[in-house]
Write a protein that holds these residues in place. Structure first.
Motif, PDB file in Angstrom:
ATOM      1  N   ASP A 109      -3.953  -1.937  10.523  1.00 19.90           N
ATOM      2  CA  ASP A 109      -4.973  -1.763   9.493  1.00 19.90           C
ATOM      3  C   ASP A 109      -6.375  -2.025  10.044  1.00 19.90           C
ATOM      4  OD1 ASP A 109      -2.886  -1.215   7.773  1.00 19.90           O
ATOM      5  OD2 ASP A 109      -2.912  -3.201   6.813  1.00 19.90           O
ATOM      6  N   VAL A 110      -6.521  -3.095  10.797  1.00 16.43           N
ATOM      7  CA  VAL A 110      -7.843  -3.497  11.280  1.00 16.43           C
ATOM      8  C   VAL A 110      -8.356  -2.535  12.346  1.00 16.43           C
ATOM      9  CG1 VAL A 110      -9.125  -5.283  12.530  1.00 16.43           C
ATOM     10  CG2 VAL A 110      -7.539  -5.923  10.692  1.00 16.43           C
ATOM     11  N   PHE A 111      -7.509  -2.228  13.325  1.00 19.79           N
ATOM     12  CA  PHE A 111      -8.011  -1.465  14.466  1.00 19.79           C
ATOM     13  C   PHE A 111      -8.029   0.041  14.206  1.00 19.79           C
ATOM     14  CE2 PHE A 111      -7.042  -5.590  16.204  1.00 19.79           C
ATOM     15  CZ  PHE A 111      -8.149  -5.813  17.009  1.00 19.79           C
ATOM     16  N   SER A 112      -7.235   0.528  13.280  1.00 17.89           N
ATOM     17  CA  SER A 112      -7.372   1.935  12.892  1.00 17.89           C
ATOM     18  C   SER A 112      -8.683   2.137  12.149  1.00 17.89           C
ATOM     19  CB  SER A 112      -6.186   2.381  12.032  1.00 17.89           C
ATOM     20  OG  SER A 112      -6.155   1.671  10.801  1.00 17.89           O
ATOM     21  N   GLU A 116     -11.675   4.691  13.271  1.00 13.97           N
ATOM     22  CA  GLU A 116     -12.227   5.737  12.411  1.00 13.97           C
ATOM     23  C   GLU A 116     -13.714   5.536  12.144  1.00 13.97           C
ATOM     24  OE1 GLU A 116     -10.586   8.396  11.529  1.00 13.97           O
ATOM     25  OE2 GLU A 116      -8.834   7.655  12.622  1.00 13.97           O
ATOM     26  N   ARG A 117     -14.161   4.297  12.181  1.00 17.61           N
ATOM     27  CA  ARG A 117     -15.547   3.994  11.814  1.00 17.61           C
ATOM     28  C   ARG A 117     -16.511   4.157  12.972  1.00 17.61           C
ATOM     29  NH1 ARG A 117     -17.086  -2.176  10.735  1.00 17.61           N
ATOM     30  NH2 ARG A 117     -16.989  -2.088  13.012  1.00 17.61           N
ATOM     31  N   GLU A 118     -16.091   3.750  14.157  1.00 17.60           N
ATOM     32  CA  GLU A 118     -17.002   3.695  15.286  1.00 17.60           C
ATOM     33  C   GLU A 118     -17.121   5.053  15.985  1.00 17.60           C
ATOM     34  OE1 GLU A 118     -18.908   1.138  16.064  1.00 17.60           O
ATOM     35  OE2 GLU A 118     -18.038  -0.030  14.408  1.00 17.60           O
ATOM     36  N   SER A 119     -18.262   5.291  16.567  1.00 20.06           N
ATOM     37  CA  SER A 119     -18.475   6.545  17.299  1.00 20.06           C
ATOM     38  C   SER A 119     -18.229   6.387  18.793  1.00 20.06           C
ATOM     39  CB  SER A 119     -19.906   7.047  17.071  1.00 20.06           C
ATOM     40  OG  SER A 119     -20.855   6.088  17.530  1.00 20.06           O
TER      41      SER A 119
END
Length: 352
Positions: A109-112, A116-119
């Motif tokens: 949950d945390v690392f997915s 998805e958030r970071e570029s």
């Protein structure tokens, strides 16, 4: 059940025994501090990043203008770490995420979400863990040393690999690096390690030193024969994966000797290590060097294990066994699928 991450390379108290011998000798003994260049625009994830060695890694990177995402179990740890860093660097870009690395669903949950958030993701420093301690199971029913120190980090790498691959393709950007905090204690792994089944991993009769040593052996094998041989080379990914030994470091992790070996022996081991160990700042130097030194790329040192700054380690025969590395990788993938389902693993060849 004991806490899965009550102390570690990345979960020691940075203020512990600050007046001890290792602090007095800081300027006279131990490794020299790596000189970090301006890391503006870079993004780093540091597990165990709010305490102990992990905190010092996070702090050094933030002071060099890298944006840092620290990952720990407890919110108060993250809040204190951010506050302390911003006292020295008010404009530091630091944040904290909660995750128990002994709970694979939490890792997913945390690392997915980070993926998805970071570029971009330039540095992944895997510093959280459990020191020598008595046998216990993590939230997934797996030996907590193996589950936190290795399997949780294996799954972190899997979840973030598409983002690392994406970053590696950016123009005018150095290749991303993954740095695992292993240990010379890998030499104490039991001689009959096969990494064949969960029953083997969950051997309740194995003492704390062997449990810890086995997990640190896994981190070296997983770097060399997992990430490099089974992911980076087949994909032709421009990513570096490295393992390091931080030295004997005086963090709260040393207190776990008393729990691993109740009585006089445990107290003596704790006293010895806290008296002569490096302080957490010095303990961070090996990871910082591996994460930023130009020498790594210049000499093509992918998959290397370093026993100190710039010093390639002399691994045991177990840590140099490709068959054992393959068995570890296959077991790790199997355990993640058994706990979370057949689709739990991200395709190692996927791009974010």
């Amino acid at each position: 059940m004991a806490n899965t991450q009550n102390s570690a390379h990345g979960d020691g108290n940075r203020n512990m025994d600050s007046g001890g011998l290792q602090s007095i000798l800081h300027k006279f003994v131990g490794p020299a501090q790596p000189e970090l260049e301006d890391l503006s625009g870079w993004v780093a994830v540091v597990t165990g990043g709010a305490l102990g060695i992990g905190y010092e890694v996070s702090r050094a990177l933030a002071m060099a203008n890298c944006r840092v995402i620290m990952v720990n179990r407890k919110e108060e740890q993250g809040n204190e770490a951010i506050s302390n860093i911003k006292k020295d660097a008010p404009h530091a870009q630091v944040e904290w995420k909660e995750c128990d690395l002994g709970h694979l669903a939490s890792v997913r949950d945390v690392f997915s979400e980070i993926r998805e958030r970071e570029s971009r993701l330039d540095l992944l420093i895997l510093s959280a863990g459990i020191n020598t301690n008595q046998f216990g199971r993590d939230a997934d029913g797996i030996d907590r040393h193996f589950g936190v120190n290795w399997l949780g980090h294996f799954y972190v790498c899997n979840q973030l690999w598409p983002l690392l691959r994406k970053t590696s393709k950016l123009t005018n950007t150095p290749p991303p690096r993954v740095v695992m905090e292993s240990s010379e204690m890998h030499r104490f792994a039991p001689s009959n390690v096969h990494f064949a089944t969960l029953d083997e991993i969950n051997d309740e009769n194995m003492d704390g030193t062997k449990l810890y040593g086995r997990s640190k052996l896994a981190m070296i094998l997983g770097t060399k024969y997992g990430l490099v041989e089974r992911v980076i080379k087949p994909n032709q990914d421009h990513v570096f994966a490295l393992a390091v030994h931080p030295g004997v470091v005086n963090t709260a992790m040393q207190q776990q000797w008393k729990y691993a070996y109740p009585g006089l022996i445990g107290k003596l081991l704790t006293c010895t290590n806290t008296a002569v160990g490096r302080d957490p700042e010095q303990g961070a130097y090996s990871a910082l060097w591996a994460a930023t030194s130009p020498e790594i790329e210049e000499k093509g040192m992918n998959g290397f294990y370093f026993s100190d700054l710039g010093t390639p380690g002399k691994e045991t025969s177990q840590a140099s066994d490709p068959a054992l590395g393959a068995a570890l990788w296959e077991l790790s993938e199997r355990l993640v699928k058994e706990k979370l389902g057949e689709n739990a693993l991200v395709d190692w060849n996927a791009a974010a």
